[in-house]
Scaffold this active site. Structure first.
Site, PDB file in Angstrom:
ATOM      1  N   LYS A 117       8.803   7.885  93.210  1.00  0.00           N
ATOM      2  CA  LYS A 117       8.013   6.889  92.572  1.00  0.00           C
ATOM      3  C   LYS A 117       7.423   5.721  93.472  1.00  0.00           C
ATOM      4  CE  LYS A 117       9.087   7.426  87.819  1.00  0.00           C
ATOM      5  NZ  LYS A 117       9.748   6.859  86.325  1.00  0.00           N
ATOM      6  N   LYS A 199       6.143  24.154  88.343  1.00  0.00           N
ATOM      7  CA  LYS A 199       6.529  23.594  86.944  1.00  0.00           C
ATOM      8  C   LYS A 199       5.692  23.089  86.182  1.00  0.00           C
ATOM      9  CE  LYS A 199       9.772  20.789  84.352  1.00  0.00           C
ATOM     10  NZ  LYS A 199      10.615  19.374  84.672  1.00  0.00           N
ATOM     11  N   LYS A 202       3.360  17.519  83.055  1.00  0.00           N
ATOM     12  CA  LYS A 202       2.621  16.590  82.166  1.00  0.00           C
ATOM     13  C   LYS A 202       1.400  15.646  83.005  1.00  0.00           C
ATOM     14  CE  LYS A 202       5.884  12.947  80.931  1.00  0.00           C
ATOM     15  NZ  LYS A 202       6.894  12.672  79.811  1.00  0.00           N
TER      16      LYS A 202
END
Ligand code: TRP
Length: 333
Positions: A117, A199, A202
């Site tokens: 992040k 994977k 979103k």
């Protein structure tokens, strides 16, 4: 009830992002509702965590409602589960600060999510982003949680929560129950439709790779039609056929058919027909969720009543833990 016969506790936190994928649905949320039969369950929309990255206020507010509505639409019954918003229960911030003082700089520096992040938000590497796992530990430990259902990406945070709890207990005697992770196995891992070795995420910039729970039927059909398969034309589950195998996993999850049955069903029929069938099964499976979501999101007053009741219930448990913590640390009163 004596302590021995008390139900065990499940706690999980969910980020207030309205756009959950079928991977989140099949791999996690759909199973959450099963816990409520056997356990005392807390599901918390983690708005305090959300502000570690910059949020547009109106969107944060909207997503908080949407996340609650979506979880309820996926089967979490507000009468059987404690559903609440993190910032409504002030003990989260309170214990979060306290646990900051029992969490080491070195430990936090090793968190891979922090590293990812801070690379992604290099203009806003704030202290909250760094201490995020201590707040997550507080979430869990406030409720004397036994089991924490999370994705594999949260395993490191969960281990830190256990370490911090054990450290605190060692300094002050038993205070927190040591939680266990419940990390679903790979069998339900849903992969990207465009790149089936990664994977389904979103936040994938390629929107054709991701199917959201609230996608329209048209979108769902279009995305499955475009799904990457391979140059073969046999519907068979195999490691060297990741695209087809992923579609079979999705089809199996929505229809309850076994992989063998699916192979037989599409024997000699090719990928075109198979993809349509997967799209139909997915759209049909999600239709009731979407309808329930639409109904709930139109009823803000009801959602607010659910949040309020959830926060009261959570507060009651959180307060007990906090008074224990305050006493052990040596705070007055
Ligand atoms: N960090 C979790 C995530 O990003 C969300 C979360 C916050 C959480 N607090 C939690 C999950 C407590 C489990 C338990 O998905």
């Amino acid at each position: 009830m004596s302590e021995m016969t008390e139900k065990k506790t499940v706690f999980s936190g969910v980020q207030p992002s309205g756009n959950l994928t079928i991977g989140n649905y099949l791999g996690a949320i759909k199973n959450f509702s099963r816990f409520s039969e056997e356990y005392k369950t807390f599901y918390c929309v983690v708005d305090l965590h959300a502000i570690t990255v910059r949020q547009v206020p109106a969107e944060l507010r909207r997503r908080t409602y949407e996340t609650l509505a979506l979880y309820m639409a996926c089967g979490l019954d507000a009468d059987k589960n404690t559903l609440f918003v993190q910032s409504h229960v002030p003990q989260h911030a309170e214990l979060g600060w306290i646990l900051d003082c029992y969490t080491m700089f070195g430990e936090l520096s090793r968190m891979t999510q922090f590293k990812d992040k801070s690379a992604k938000h290099s203009q806003n590497i704030n202290a909250g982003l760094f201490t995020y796992p201590a707040l997550m530990a507080a979430d869990i430990l406030l409720y004397q949680t036994d089991i924490v259902p999370v994705g594999i990406d949260q395993k490191q945070h969960l281990e830190l929560a256990r370490d911090v709890a054990m450290r605190f207990n060692q300094i002050y005697s038993d205070t927190f129950r040591i939680p266990e992770g419940y990390i679903p196995t790979d069998t339900m891992k849903i992969m990207s439709l465009a790149e089936p070795t990664a994977k389904m995420s979103k936040s994938d910039p390629n929107q054709n790779a991701v199917v959201y729970i609230l996608d329209s039927k048209d979108d769902i059909m279009r995305k499955f039609k475009r799904a990457v398969t391979d140059s073969d034309s046999v519907v068979r589950y195999s490691e060297d056929k990741p695209g087809v195998s992923n579609l079979m996993t999705i089809y199996r999850a929505f229809t309850g058919k076994s992989l063998d049955e699916i192979e037989r069903e599409f024997d000699g029929r090719g990928y075109g027909e198979f993809k349509l069938a997967v799209g139909e099964a997915c759209a049909d499976g999600l239709a009731p969720v979407r309808a329930e979501f639409d109904r709930l999101i139109a009823d803000k007053a009801y959602l607010e009543a659910v949040m309020k009741k959830g926060a009261e219930d959570a507060y009651h448990t959180a307060r007990k833990t906090m008074s224990k913590v305050r006493r052990k640390i040596g705070f007055v009163g």
